[in-house]
Design an enzyme around this catalytic site. Structure first.
Site, PDB file in Angstrom:
ATOM      1  N   ASP A  29       0.875  -1.160   0.000  1.00 28.85           N
ATOM      2  CA  ASP A  29       0.000   0.000   0.000  1.00 28.85           C
ATOM      3  C   ASP A  29       0.918   1.218   0.000  1.00 28.85           C
ATOM      4  O   ASP A  29       2.087   1.117   0.397  1.00 28.85           O
ATOM      5  CB  ASP A  29      -0.902  -0.023   1.230  1.00 28.85           C
ATOM      6  CG  ASP A  29      -1.797   1.199   1.333  1.00 28.85           C
ATOM      7  OD1 ASP A  29      -2.399   1.576   0.318  1.00 28.85           O
ATOM      8  OD2 ASP A  29      -1.863   1.771   2.424  1.00 28.85           O
TER       9      ASP A  29
ATOM     10  N   ASP B  86      -0.053   4.993   0.882  1.00 27.68           N
ATOM     11  CA  ASP B  86      -0.291   5.980   1.933  1.00 27.68           C
ATOM     12  C   ASP B  86      -0.245   5.331   3.307  1.00 27.68           C
ATOM     13  O   ASP B  86      -1.019   4.419   3.592  1.00 27.68           O
ATOM     14  CB  ASP B  86      -1.642   6.663   1.703  1.00 27.68           C
ATOM     15  CG  ASP B  86      -1.662   7.425   0.387  1.00 27.68           C
ATOM     16  OD1 ASP B  86      -0.975   8.452   0.302  1.00 27.68           O
ATOM     17  OD2 ASP B  86      -2.350   6.982  -0.547  1.00 27.68           O
TER      18      ASP B  86
END
Length: 215
Positions: A9, A11
């Protein structure tokens, strides 16, 4: 097991963008008459797409967000990211170690391609990711917690889902990884560890995750 592919991922895992992004989101929702704190935005929306923000507000408040919501949100974060965003501690070192060990990796994020690129430029991580290693919720019909994005990334990278490890910091991302049949390590930095309890392992930082990956 050393994975055939590590899926990050973006963020909150590679770039420390969530406090900024959720402050912008909370401010916008409040301005639309839906009082929201940054902490509430993190709890309710972190890890999901802007489409999911629309859906939740429609379901909870019977409110349709303005047509320019997405544009206003992106204008807000893009104005702040270049000067305020920082890489997550240990991100560059982990990417360097994976490269040295010959372990393929990519990004699969709910953010747009433009957002991902901007955050990588601002944090010095751009050199680690060619366009072929970046996947966005824009690329699939359903974002997290559906498995579509992770399955899409694995297919494009030529990896079997069961041989992938996902690094995630949100419950939505953990759910998506598990639905995709992938092993998932929870990155409990901004998110309390108990909210990532469905992950195979919950780690407090990327240093711990590097040790788990054996690089």
């Amino acid at each position: 097991m050393r994975p055939d592919l590590v899926v990050f991922d973006n963020d909150g895992v590679l770039v420390d963008s969530e406090p900024i992004a959720n402050a912008v989101l909370a401010g916008l929702l409040t301005s639309y008459g839906i009082p929201t704190t940054t902490e509430e935005a993190i709890h309710d929306y972190m890890g999901g797409s802007l489409g999911r923000v629309r859906e939740l507000n429609r379901a909870r408040h019977g409110r349709e967000l303005p047509a320019d919501f997405e544009d206003a949100y992106h204008a807000g974060i893009f104005a702040r990211f270049p000067t305020e965003i920082r890489p997550v501690a240990g991100a560059a070192e982990l990417l360097d170690a994976l490269t040295a060990a010959g372990v393929p990796f990519c990004v699969a994020s709910s953010g747009t391609h433009e957002r991902i690129r901007l955050t990588h430029d601002a944090t010095g991580l751009r050199g680690h990711f060619t366009d072929a290693r970046i996947f966005s919720s824009q690329d699939v019909a359903r974002g997290k917690p559906a498995p579509d994005l992770f399955l899409h990334a694995a297919e494009k990278m030529g990896a079997v889902p069961a041989r992938c490890v996902v690094i995630e910091d949100s419950p939505l991302g953990v759910a998506a990884a598990r639905a995709a049949g992938m092993r998932v390590y929870g990155h409990a930095a901004l998110t309390p560890a108990e909210r990532l309890a469905d992950a195979d392992v919950v780690a407090g930082g990327l240093g711990e995750i590097r040790a788990l990956l054996g690089v």
